[in-house]
Design an enzyme around this catalytic site. Structure first.
Site, PDB file in Angstrom:
ATOM      1  NE  ARG A  65       3.904   2.698  11.168  1.00 25.46           N
ATOM      2  CZ  ARG A  65       4.762   3.360  10.365  1.00 25.46           C
ATOM      3  NH1 ARG A  65       5.802   3.976  10.873  1.00 25.46           N
ATOM      4  NH2 ARG A  65       4.569   3.409   9.081  1.00 25.46           N
ATOM      5  CD1 TRP A  74       6.741   3.070   4.456  1.00 26.22           C
ATOM      6  CD2 TRP A  74       7.816   3.944   2.705  1.00 26.22           C
ATOM      7  NE1 TRP A  74       7.098   4.350   4.790  1.00 26.22           N
ATOM      8  CE2 TRP A  74       7.758   4.910   3.724  1.00 26.22           C
ATOM      9  CE3 TRP A  74       8.446   4.268   1.507  1.00 26.22           C
ATOM     10  CZ2 TRP A  74       8.320   6.179   3.585  1.00 26.22           C
ATOM     11  CZ3 TRP A  74       8.999   5.541   1.381  1.00 26.22           C
ATOM     12  CH2 TRP A  74       8.930   6.475   2.412  1.00 26.22           C
ATOM     13  CG  HIS A 123      -1.506   1.326   1.569  1.00 28.16           C
ATOM     14  ND1 HIS A 123      -2.475   1.942   0.801  1.00 28.16           N
ATOM     15  CD2 HIS A 123      -1.247   2.189   2.587  1.00 28.16           C
ATOM     16  CE1 HIS A 123      -2.786   3.113   1.336  1.00 28.16           C
ATOM     17  NE2 HIS A 123      -2.052   3.295   2.423  1.00 28.16           N
ATOM     18  CE1 TYR A 170       8.322  19.462   4.739  1.00 32.09           C
ATOM     19  CE2 TYR A 170       9.815  17.694   5.348  1.00 32.09           C
ATOM     20  CZ  TYR A 170       8.911  18.665   5.705  1.00 32.09           C
ATOM     21  OH  TYR A 170       8.573  18.824   7.003  1.00 32.09           O
ATOM     22  CG  HIS A 191      12.207  14.194   6.701  1.00 29.91           C
ATOM     23  ND1 HIS A 191      11.129  13.753   7.427  1.00 29.91           N
ATOM     24  CD2 HIS A 191      12.033  15.509   6.543  1.00 29.91           C
ATOM     25  CE1 HIS A 191      10.354  14.765   7.712  1.00 29.91           C
ATOM     26  NE2 HIS A 191      10.867  15.853   7.193  1.00 29.91           N
ATOM     27  CB  THR A 248       5.414  24.441   7.666  1.00 30.44           C
ATOM     28  OG1 THR A 248       6.616  23.737   7.358  1.00 30.44           O
ATOM     29  CG2 THR A 248       4.248  23.697   7.088  1.00 30.44           C
ATOM     30  CB  SER A 274      10.476   6.756 -13.641  1.00 30.43           C
ATOM     31  OG  SER A 274       9.404   7.634 -13.817  1.00 30.43           O
ATOM     32  CB  SER A 275      11.703   9.925  -9.518  1.00 33.85           C
ATOM     33  OG  SER A 275      10.549   9.263  -9.142  1.00 33.85           O
ATOM     34  CG  ASP A 285       6.585  19.396 -25.457  1.00 31.28           C
ATOM     35  OD1 ASP A 285       6.841  18.836 -24.376  1.00 31.28           O
ATOM     36  OD2 ASP A 285       5.850  18.891 -26.325  1.00 31.28           O
ATOM     37  CD  GLU A 309       9.606  10.231  -1.904  1.00 28.65           C
ATOM     38  OE1 GLU A 309      10.625  10.516  -2.563  1.00 28.65           O
ATOM     39  OE2 GLU A 309       8.506   9.993  -2.416  1.00 28.65           O
ATOM     40  CE  LYS A 317       5.877  26.958   1.037  1.00 26.31           C
ATOM     41  NZ  LYS A 317       5.253  27.522  -0.140  1.00 26.31           N
ATOM     42  CB  SER A 347       0.680  28.680  -4.116  1.00 27.29           C
ATOM     43  OG  SER A 347       1.212  28.285  -2.877  1.00 27.29           O
ATOM     44  CG  HIS A 400      12.408  13.759  12.436  1.00 27.25           C
ATOM     45  ND1 HIS A 400      12.389  14.972  11.812  1.00 27.25           N
ATOM     46  CD2 HIS A 400      11.761  12.923  11.609  1.00 27.25           C
ATOM     47  CE1 HIS A 400      11.741  14.863  10.664  1.00 27.25           C
ATOM     48  NE2 HIS A 400      11.364  13.629  10.521  1.00 27.25           N
ATOM     49  CG  HIS A 401      11.811   9.529  10.029  1.00 24.52           C
ATOM     50  ND1 HIS A 401      10.490   9.410   9.661  1.00 24.52           N
ATOM     51  CD2 HIS A 401      12.258  10.644   9.410  1.00 24.52           C
ATOM     52  CE1 HIS A 401      10.166  10.394   8.846  1.00 24.52           C
ATOM     53  NE2 HIS A 401      11.218  11.163   8.676  1.00 24.52           N
TER      54      HIS A 401
END
Lengths: 271, 531
Positions: B456, B148, B83, B263, B259, B334, B175-176, B112, B261, B337, B274, B308-309
């Site tokens: 979890r 994951w 998932h 963002y 991390h 943040t 690809s990314s 283009d 990722e 924003k 925006s 922090h993870h």
């Protein structure tokens, strides 16, 4: 007109508060909402810090959301609002950069001492070595010649099988019961050394506010000191394979004298 | 607008190749057109939304009641793992690349993307990577089941299918990276004369910064999973303690990718929000330059907060202090924003079409995710929150009513531009309200579950967690099935509907609104004049 909208907002707030309260009422059943205060000085310190952070966030949230809601109600095109032209204000931007900075400094200032205390394992009176296995815990009372494994209780284990046909609600402490709990004395600073024999696990009892990973090749340490006798329950908190959900942690805290007796009884039949 | 049309016609006279798309399947297979490729990305993401969503519903069905009713724990772990992998790499990232393809050239007045063949390739890697990843579910031993995050040593207990999963991650990362290169080259080289960097729409800015983050961290992920591959199949011991390796090293490398990722996922969402909020406030974006600086600040900070993870892995005290404080700093840009978006609405002239509803929900619900983020940044508190449903609630609040709502809002916002038809506003609003109720019903109770002590990634739980889990599962099914309505609205809009004007909305800002709706196959053959 502004008074009308204000009234409206007030009504909405009252109504939603009422709704929330009704939702929270059965909280005394199983609808737990919050962290428990726990059974150690550390857990209470963390609980207080948690409540502080929660309230700071709640107050800021209420203010920010109120401003947003006010804007959503007040500046509707359907109410004839005409768009202003402004697109920046240095003063406002400086203010709302500094304000959150101050709040965060405050929260960091409050957190740091709690972190230092939680990590301070000096002057412990007793050491227990905890080793994670797929899927059980081993407890070793260092220097006491006492060591045993702790696995999920048989009743829970039978009930939790797919298609067992048994009702978990009928099992006392379903999934939170073991065959042999970790027995410790109250009022004693206990250091634990944590490692794993296979994959990563994490040893966690919410009432003791300890959560630390058990990692092969590493020996992590932590500590707790329980005030009141009682049984405290937790679970493995790091995914460790198929039975990750089925290796609970149960800690039984006894008065010191009873603990000494228990320890002696464990040592006696040693082979 | 007339000048654009004339420019387009003038180009038509001189062009040798046909201006319309090719016919049939080859149009999609061989296309180098940014709009076609954008459409392919978006459709792929939509399909994956339902694949990944289906897996989430398997998880929620199993968690509806205590006890195991439907699946065994092995399959449950495969579902949670897949998932996440599908939603992160197969759904939300491709969705935003789709937006980038469609909108960046039109927003900066380019004909283009700069590298059209690369563009075709970076899309067509995806279906194959996705298929390989999904095929592991049918292999001996099943798909990846270690989460994951793929933490060793557990992930090294996987079967041979791990090689396929890692290959799929390599392909998705490739690809990314190709997509990111294309975005950077396009923005740096293809802007219409006069479109200076600080005139670019926020969406373009956020994507430029995102693309740099992608270039920085995707190779790191590739390195990490390659080491897993050799550990598992070629006898190395990068992460095996028994061979002198270090399981914690993997976590550092993974989160150095992981991390930024998050963002990478949220910055394009900020960009879309925006664009939407000023359009329906009829007022320019408040604090444009501070928005740019805040975005850059978030991107920089995102690279120095990864551990922090890992507050519970046994880091030294100084390390915990550093990562606690650097993480808390992210709340500042943040917050800026959020305040700027609120100030954009302030004294505006607001209307509440579907895209705006999704954007407003984003403001409120993303903020909730932000608050729980600040709480978890505080290391001593994280000892309690870590690996519980509290963190599950947190990151779903920032990813679902955060990133996904931004993507859905963006789709409604630009759908008339893409298809030339207005979507059904009533159905759109119903879709919004069902989603908003569903998402909160699903994820808000998970805060309570986590605080009460539910870890979890468990397929079964103690009975005191039963009530909120039931609520959460009901919400998940409501939310999941509501998304079918989105498909219906999109299909209906593609097939017909009220003709959209060039502007679509009430005088929105941006070059994309100066070309007709639907946007012609080629836009800006001649660079548009920039005010």
């Amino acid at each position: 007109m502004p008074f009308n909208t204000l009234k409206l907002v007030r009504k909405a707030v009252l109504a939603s508060t009422g709704l929330l309260l009704t939702a929270a009422l059965p909280a005394y059943a199983a609808w737990d909402l919050n962290l428990p205060r726990g059974a150690t000085a550390t857990s209470r310190e963390i609980y207080d810090l948690h409540m502080l952070a929660l309230w700071v966030c709640t107050v800021i949230g209420v203010i920010v959301f109120a401003v947003m809601i006010y804007a959503l109600v007040k500046f509707r095109k359907s109410k004839g609002a005409v768009a202003a032209k402004f697109s920046h204000s240095t003063a406002a931007e400086v203010i709302w950069t500094i304000l959150p900075t101050l709040v965060l400094i405050f929260l960091a200032y409050e957190s740091a001492p709690a972190l230092v205390r939680a990590e301070d394992t000096r002057n412990s009176e007793m050491t227990i070595r905890i080793t994670g296995y797929q899927w059980k815990w081993q407890y070793e009372y260092v220097g006491q010649n006492v060591s045993f494994f702790s696995t999920l209780a048989q009743t829970s284990n039978e009930t939790r099988q797919l298609g067992s046909g048994k009702d978990p609600h009928q099992v006392e402490n379903y999934l939170l019961e073991v065959d042999r709990p970790l027995v410790v004395p109250v009022g004693t600073k206990i250091r634990y050394l944590l490692t794993s024999n296979d994959v990563n696990h994490a040893w966690w009892v919410i009432d003791l506010a300890v959560k630390r990973d058990a990692i092969p090749g590493y020996i992590n340490e932590g500590w707790f000191m329980i005030d009141e006798p009682g049984t405290y329950r937790g679970q493995c908190a790091e995914l460790c394979g198929k039975d990750h959900g089925f290796m609970p942690v149960v800690v039984e805290a006894l008065p010191k004298a009873e603990f000494e007796a228990w320890l002696a009884s464990q040592q006696a039949p040693a082979t | 607008m007339t000048t654009i049309t004339q420019g387009h016609d003038a180009a038509h006279d001189h062009a040798h190749d046909s201006h319309g798309p090719a016919r049939g399947l080859s149009r999609w297979l061989f296309t180098t057109n940014h709009k076609d490729i954008g459409t392919l990305y978006l459709l792929f993401a939509l399909v994956m939304l339902f694949v990944g969503g289906g897996m989430a519903l398997v998880v929620r069905a199993e968690l509806f009641q205590p006890g195991l009713q439907f699946v065994n724990p092995e399959f449950f772990n495969q579902m949670t793992t897949m998932h996440a992998l599908i939603m992160v790499f197969g759904m939300i990232m491709p969705a935003f690349v789709g937006f980038a393809n469609w909108m960046i050239p039109m927003m900066i007045g380019a004909p283009d993307m700069a590298l059209p063949r690369l563009n075709n390739w970076s899309f067509w890697i995806l279906p194959f990577a996705g298929t390989i990843l999904l095929s592991t579910l049918f292999m001996d031993g099943g798909g990846p089941a270690a989460g994951w995050t793929l933490y060793p040593p557990l992930v090294l207990q996987s079967g041979n299918s791990l090689a396929f999963a890692i290959f799929a991650v390599h392909l998705l990362g490739m690809s990314s990276i190709l997509g990111a290169i294309n975005v950077i080259v396009t923005i740096m080289n293809m802007r219409a004369p006069g479109m200076t960097l600080l005139k670019m729409p926020m969406f373009v800015w956020t994507w430029l910064i995102t693309a740099y983050l992608l270039l920085l961290v995707m190779p790191v992920l590739a390195g990490a999973v390659t080491m897993l591959l050799t550990d598992r199949f070629f006898g190395t011991s990068f992460f095996q303690a028994a061979g002198g390796g270090d399981p914690v090293l993997f976590q550092h490398i993974f989160w150095f990718f992981g991390h930024p990722e998050v963002y990478i996922i949220i910055l394009p969402s900020f960009g879309i929000i925006s664009q939407i909020i000023p359009a329906f406030s009829r007022k320019p974006l408040f604090g444009y330059s501070s928005m740019v600086y805040a975005t850059a600040g978030i991107a920089f900070l995102s690279c120095i907060v990864w551990a922090h993870h890992m507050f519970t892995v046994g880091m030294p005290l100084a390390g915990q202090m550093f990562f606690m404080m650097s993480t808390m700093l992210i709340a500042i840009p943040t917050a800026v924003k959020i305040f700027n978006w609120t100030a954009t609405m302030w004294r505006g002239s607001l209307t509440f079409e579907t895209p705006m509803l999704f954007a407003i929900a984003f403001l409120f619900l993303f903020s909730i995710g932000g608050f729980s983020g600040v709480m978890m940044a505080m290391a001593p508190l994280d000892f309690q929150y870590h690996d519980t449903y509290f963190i599950v609630a947190h990151f779903h609040y920032v990813l679902v009513p955060g990133a996904l709502f931004a993507a859905i809002g963006g789709a409604y916002f630009w759908l008339p531009k893409w298809t030339g038809h207005m979507y059904d506003e009533t159905l759109g609003k119903i879709h919004f309200w069902l989603s908003a109720v569903g998402v909160n019903l699903t994820f808000f109770p998970q805060h309570f579950l986590g605080l009460a002590g539910m870890p979890r990634r468990i397929p079964d739980y103690a009975t005191q967690f039963a009530d909120w889990n039931a609520v959460s599962s009901i919400g998940a099914f409501l939310f999941g099935f509501s998304q079918l309505m989105f498909v219906y609205v999109v299909v209906k809009c593609i097939r017909g509907g009220k003709q959209a004007t060039a502007q679509v909305w009430d005088n929105p800002e941006g070059l994309e609104w100066t070309v007709p709706s639907p946007a012609p196959y080629h836009t800006f053959d001649q660079p548009p004049p920039i005010k």
